[in-house]
Design a protein around this motif. Sequence first.
Motif, PDB file in Angstrom:
ATOM      1  N   PHE A 143       3.729 -27.849   0.025  1.00 52.26           N
ATOM      2  CA  PHE A 143       2.664 -27.228  -0.751  1.00 52.26           C
ATOM      3  C   PHE A 143       1.328 -27.780  -0.255  1.00 52.26           C
ATOM      4  CE2 PHE A 143       3.825 -31.072  -2.927  1.00 52.26           C
ATOM      5  CZ  PHE A 143       2.650 -31.597  -3.445  1.00 52.26           C
ATOM      6  N   GLN A 144       0.269 -27.121  -0.646  1.00 50.60           N
ATOM      7  CA  GLN A 144      -1.066 -27.460  -0.147  1.00 50.60           C
ATOM      8  C   GLN A 144      -1.715 -28.521  -1.030  1.00 50.60           C
ATOM      9  OE1 GLN A 144      -2.481 -26.095   2.694  1.00 50.60           O
ATOM     10  NE2 GLN A 144      -4.071 -27.636   2.414  1.00 50.60           N
ATOM     11  N   ILE A 145      -2.061 -29.653  -0.439  1.00 52.04           N
ATOM     12  CA  ILE A 145      -2.807 -30.705  -1.137  1.00 52.04           C
ATOM     13  C   ILE A 145      -4.303 -30.387  -1.047  1.00 52.04           C
ATOM     14  CG2 ILE A 145      -3.489 -33.124  -1.071  1.00 52.04           C
ATOM     15  CD1 ILE A 145      -0.788 -33.055  -2.106  1.00 52.04           C
ATOM     16  N   ARG A 146      -4.967 -30.330  -2.210  1.00 49.36           N
ATOM     17  CA  ARG A 146      -6.401 -30.049  -2.225  1.00 49.36           C
ATOM     18  C   ARG A 146      -7.173 -31.372  -2.259  1.00 49.36           C
ATOM     19  NH1 ARG A 146      -4.330 -27.245  -6.339  1.00 49.36           N
ATOM     20  NH2 ARG A 146      -5.493 -28.513  -7.851  1.00 49.36           N
ATOM     21  N   THR A 147      -8.075 -31.540  -1.324  1.00 48.92           N
ATOM     22  CA  THR A 147      -8.857 -32.778  -1.259  1.00 48.92           C
ATOM     23  C   THR A 147     -10.158 -32.686  -2.051  1.00 48.92           C
ATOM     24  OG1 THR A 147      -9.857 -32.001   0.796  1.00 48.92           O
ATOM     25  CG2 THR A 147      -7.920 -33.432   0.986  1.00 48.92           C
ATOM     26  N   GLU A 148     -10.573 -31.439  -2.359  1.00 48.43           N
ATOM     27  CA  GLU A 148     -11.788 -31.283  -3.154  1.00 48.43           C
ATOM     28  C   GLU A 148     -11.404 -30.895  -4.573  1.00 48.43           C
ATOM     29  OE1 GLU A 148     -10.448 -27.642  -1.378  1.00 48.43           O
ATOM     30  OE2 GLU A 148     -11.287 -29.422  -0.394  1.00 48.43           O
ATOM     31  N   GLY A 149     -12.324 -31.065  -5.519  1.00 46.88           N
ATOM     32  CA  GLY A 149     -12.063 -30.737  -6.916  1.00 46.88           C
ATOM     33  C   GLY A 149     -11.798 -31.984  -7.734  1.00 46.88           C
ATOM     34  N   ASP A 150     -11.546 -31.780  -9.027  1.00 49.27           N
ATOM     35  CA  ASP A 150     -11.379 -32.901  -9.951  1.00 49.27           C
ATOM     36  C   ASP A 150      -9.942 -33.407 -10.036  1.00 49.27           C
ATOM     37  OD1 ASP A 150     -14.056 -32.659 -10.532  1.00 49.27           O
ATOM     38  OD2 ASP A 150     -13.707 -31.280 -12.225  1.00 49.27           O
ATOM     39  N   SER A 151      -8.968 -32.647  -9.533  1.00 52.28           N
ATOM     40  CA  SER A 151      -7.566 -33.006  -9.678  1.00 52.28           C
ATOM     41  C   SER A 151      -7.192 -34.130  -8.721  1.00 52.28           C
ATOM     42  CB  SER A 151      -6.684 -31.780  -9.415  1.00 52.28           C
ATOM     43  OG  SER A 151      -5.326 -32.117  -9.550  1.00 52.28           O
ATOM     44  N   CYS A 152      -6.607 -35.212  -9.266  1.00 56.22           N
ATOM     45  CA  CYS A 152      -6.156 -36.332  -8.439  1.00 56.22           C
ATOM     46  C   CYS A 152      -4.950 -35.911  -7.596  1.00 56.22           C
ATOM     47  CB  CYS A 152      -5.765 -37.518  -9.313  1.00 56.22           C
ATOM     48  SG  CYS A 152      -7.113 -38.157 -10.317  1.00 56.22           S
ATOM     49  N   GLU A 171       5.032 -39.885   3.559  1.00 57.97           N
ATOM     50  CA  GLU A 171       4.812 -39.677   4.994  1.00 57.97           C
ATOM     51  C   GLU A 171       4.621 -38.198   5.306  1.00 57.97           C
ATOM     52  OE1 GLU A 171       8.098 -41.430   6.973  1.00 57.97           O
ATOM     53  OE2 GLU A 171       7.437 -43.506   6.629  1.00 57.97           O
ATOM     54  N   TYR A 172       5.422 -37.342   4.644  1.00 57.65           N
ATOM     55  CA  TYR A 172       5.352 -35.912   4.910  1.00 57.65           C
ATOM     56  C   TYR A 172       4.028 -35.317   4.448  1.00 57.65           C
ATOM     57  CZ  TYR A 172       6.607 -30.968   4.876  1.00 57.65           C
ATOM     58  OH  TYR A 172       6.624 -29.609   5.089  1.00 57.65           O
ATOM     59  N   LEU A 173       3.556 -35.753   3.253  1.00 58.69           N
ATOM     60  CA  LEU A 173       2.313 -35.210   2.707  1.00 58.69           C
ATOM     61  C   LEU A 173       1.076 -35.945   3.215  1.00 58.69           C
ATOM     62  CD1 LEU A 173       3.370 -34.629  -1.028  1.00 58.69           C
ATOM     63  CD2 LEU A 173       3.227 -32.929   0.808  1.00 58.69           C
ATOM     64  N   GLN A 174       1.318 -37.043   3.963  1.00 53.92           N
ATOM     65  CA  GLN A 174       0.208 -37.832   4.503  1.00 53.92           C
ATOM     66  C   GLN A 174      -0.667 -38.388   3.387  1.00 53.92           C
ATOM     67  OE1 GLN A 174      -0.484 -38.358   8.234  1.00 53.92           O
ATOM     68  NE2 GLN A 174       1.696 -38.079   7.745  1.00 53.92           N
ATOM     69  N   VAL A 175      -0.017 -39.009   2.393  1.00 58.95           N
ATOM     70  CA  VAL A 175      -0.721 -39.685   1.306  1.00 58.95           C
ATOM     71  C   VAL A 175      -0.132 -41.076   1.166  1.00 58.95           C
ATOM     72  CG1 VAL A 175      -1.214 -37.538   0.077  1.00 58.95           C
ATOM     73  CG2 VAL A 175       0.874 -38.810  -0.469  1.00 58.95           C
ATOM     74  N   ARG A 197       1.899 -44.133  -0.438  1.00 54.81           N
ATOM     75  CA  ARG A 197       3.165 -44.164  -1.173  1.00 54.81           C
ATOM     76  C   ARG A 197       2.925 -44.374  -2.659  1.00 54.81           C
ATOM     77  NH1 ARG A 197       8.341 -48.189   0.082  1.00 54.81           N
ATOM     78  NH2 ARG A 197       9.741 -47.301  -1.519  1.00 54.81           N
ATOM     79  N   SER A 198       1.882 -45.166  -3.017  1.00 56.43           N
ATOM     80  CA  SER A 198       1.581 -45.414  -4.422  1.00 56.43           C
ATOM     81  C   SER A 198       1.232 -44.122  -5.159  1.00 56.43           C
ATOM     82  CB  SER A 198       0.433 -46.421  -4.538  1.00 56.43           C
ATOM     83  OG  SER A 198      -0.734 -45.921  -3.881  1.00 56.43           O
ATOM     84  N   THR A 199       0.649 -43.156  -4.432  1.00 51.29           N
ATOM     85  CA  THR A 199       0.303 -41.861  -5.038  1.00 51.29           C
ATOM     86  C   THR A 199       1.577 -41.131  -5.473  1.00 51.29           C
ATOM     87  OG1 THR A 199      -1.672 -41.683  -3.649  1.00 51.29           O
ATOM     88  CG2 THR A 199      -0.836 -39.658  -4.624  1.00 51.29           C
ATOM     89  N   VAL A 200       2.589 -41.120  -4.602  1.00 47.42           N
ATOM     90  CA  VAL A 200       3.867 -40.471  -4.937  1.00 47.42           C
ATOM     91  C   VAL A 200       4.555 -41.256  -6.046  1.00 47.42           C
ATOM     92  CG1 VAL A 200       6.101 -39.710  -4.049  1.00 47.42           C
ATOM     93  CG2 VAL A 200       4.071 -39.562  -2.591  1.00 47.42           C
ATOM     94  N   ASP A 201       4.454 -42.599  -6.012  1.00 45.74           N
ATOM     95  CA  ASP A 201       5.057 -43.420  -7.076  1.00 45.74           C
ATOM     96  C   ASP A 201       4.487 -43.033  -8.433  1.00 45.74           C
ATOM     97  OD1 ASP A 201       6.829 -44.947  -5.601  1.00 45.74           O
ATOM     98  OD2 ASP A 201       5.312 -46.430  -5.051  1.00 45.74           O
ATOM     99  N   CYS A 202       3.180 -42.818  -8.508  1.00 52.94           N
ATOM    100  CA  CYS A 202       2.554 -42.429  -9.775  1.00 52.94           C
ATOM    101  C   CYS A 202       3.056 -41.066 -10.257  1.00 52.94           C
ATOM    102  CB  CYS A 202       1.025 -42.392  -9.611  1.00 52.94           C
ATOM    103  SG  CYS A 202       0.247 -44.013  -9.459  1.00 52.94           S
ATOM    104  N   ALA A 203       3.179 -40.132  -9.317  1.00 52.09           N
ATOM    105  CA  ALA A 203       3.649 -38.795  -9.686  1.00 52.09           C
ATOM    106  C   ALA A 203       5.081 -38.854 -10.203  1.00 52.09           C
ATOM    107  CB  ALA A 203       3.556 -37.866  -8.479  1.00 52.09           C
ATOM    108  N   TYR A 204       5.948 -39.584  -9.497  1.00 50.12           N
ATOM    109  CA  TYR A 204       7.344 -39.712  -9.911  1.00 50.12           C
ATOM    110  C   TYR A 204       7.442 -40.434 -11.255  1.00 50.12           C
ATOM    111  CZ  TYR A 204       9.561 -37.970  -5.610  1.00 50.12           C
ATOM    112  OH  TYR A 204      10.015 -37.186  -4.579  1.00 50.12           O
ATOM    113  N   GLY A 205       6.565 -41.447 -11.435  1.00 50.78           N
ATOM    114  CA  GLY A 205       6.583 -42.191 -12.692  1.00 50.78           C
ATOM    115  C   GLY A 205       6.277 -41.300 -13.883  1.00 50.78           C
ATOM    116  N   GLN A 206       5.303 -40.393 -13.730  1.00 45.06           N
ATOM    117  CA  GLN A 206       4.962 -39.468 -14.799  1.00 45.06           C
ATOM    118  C   GLN A 206       6.118 -38.494 -15.084  1.00 45.06           C
ATOM    119  OE1 GLN A 206       2.227 -39.732 -16.598  1.00 45.06           O
ATOM    120  NE2 GLN A 206       2.769 -37.977 -17.908  1.00 45.06           N
TER     121      GLN A 206
END
Length: 468
Positions: free
Chosen positions: A3-12, A44-48, A50-59
């Motif tokens: 899916f497309q990761i948006r770098t602009e906007g308010d969404s983390c 690695e796949y989304l180029q972000v 790892r802590s970012t994915v950890d937060c998403a999975y945690g939620q």
Amino acid sequence: MTFQIRTEGDSCLYEQIYGHIKGEIRSGKLLSGERLPSTRSLAEYLQVARSTVDCAYGQLLSEGYIESRPYKGYFVCPIEELLQLDSGLSALENRQAAVGAMPGGREEPYRIDFSPYDIDMSGFPFSVWKKITKNILTDANSDLFAKGEGQGDYSLRQTISRYLHSARGVECRPEQIIVGAGNDFLLLLLEKILGRDVRIAMENPTYKRSYRIFRSFAYPIVTVDMDECGMRADRLEQADVRAAYVMPSHQFPMGTVMPIGRRMELLKWADGGSDRYLIEDDYDSEFRFRGKPIPALQASDRHGRVIYMGSFSKAIAPAIRVSFMVLPKPLLEIYERECSFYSCTVSRIDQSILNVFIGEGYFERHLNKMRKIYRGKHELLLECLGELREEFAIAGENAGLHLLLTSKRGIPEGELLERAAGRQVRVYGLSESSVEEASGGAAVLLGFGGLTDEEIREGTALLKEAWL
């Protein structure tokens, strides 16, 4: 997980990942029990980070969408209730919608289903099939993993030609046989061979699936009347058609076995034109219970007018998905010139298993066993229907895995189905196979192939309560 990761906007970033996975789960695109990528691989796949994915999975974990299994990873939790809500239906509405699709709007499942399409798998030689498969895969035959011949492996076609000659009287060489995954593919291939705008005749009622396939070719389809012998050959000349689709061994759904006289009439019609053909669907030819075996229509063809089609779906198992078509020489030349680039749609491993199964005599032994089983069920069903004979005419008693019951009092088909459904029994209306409205609509099909003896007894007892 693309899916497309948006770098602009308010969404983390983590909110975007969380929102996407949540949406996939709620829409049913990620299924219950499905394993998610590890946090490291997804990062690695989304180029972000790892802590970012950890937060998403945690939620997702905290909300109950996924669960963590030690040393195994993250998995989707069962949330069927959410899926039902997202589809716009409550659990009750889902149930009511399913019930509404059943005859009579019954809320209970069918106790007995007289499906004319089911077969008995209890007699399938699983151990033999497993042994053949194991032997083929352990022989280290790397050739099986290479691309095979477009018509199917020659060894299988040779085996099929020998079987057809001994069992059905069919005269053909292996070069004339094309192997395909089901009759659907072979009919699609036949359209490429015969060409477009072929005017074709079909019986009415007929095998509806073939009718729909021919109609998808935009073939002009002419229905030809039937009598007690099958398709009326005298009507073909008037119909001005180039091809006729027939099931002489056991016509579906009427159960008619075409006598030799009518077969010769059809062949005479086909011989009357240089580009006329009969498409013979040798439906249910393996299971004949009364009278002497009649060879295939193709066995009487002396001028290359018959296109012969057969399948192992009912004789072995539906999942086998191996069918075959025998082309007369004029059409074989067209195939070789115009269509030989098409690849075979059957796995070479499956072809090899089937080749051994037939060639080493396992198929013949299996057929003999199943004939005995089906003959017993056939006789039992006729015996149990004894009391209904005063109210119904019974047809199709000579062959196949279903009978046709026609109301002598002209009770509408819909009423017969509804009364049976009221006793939790499913039967099948003749109109489901009709191309055009025809007389004899007060008729139903009773299949017995997939039922046990006890189910046949119980089902017929319930039908007597419903119909008498």
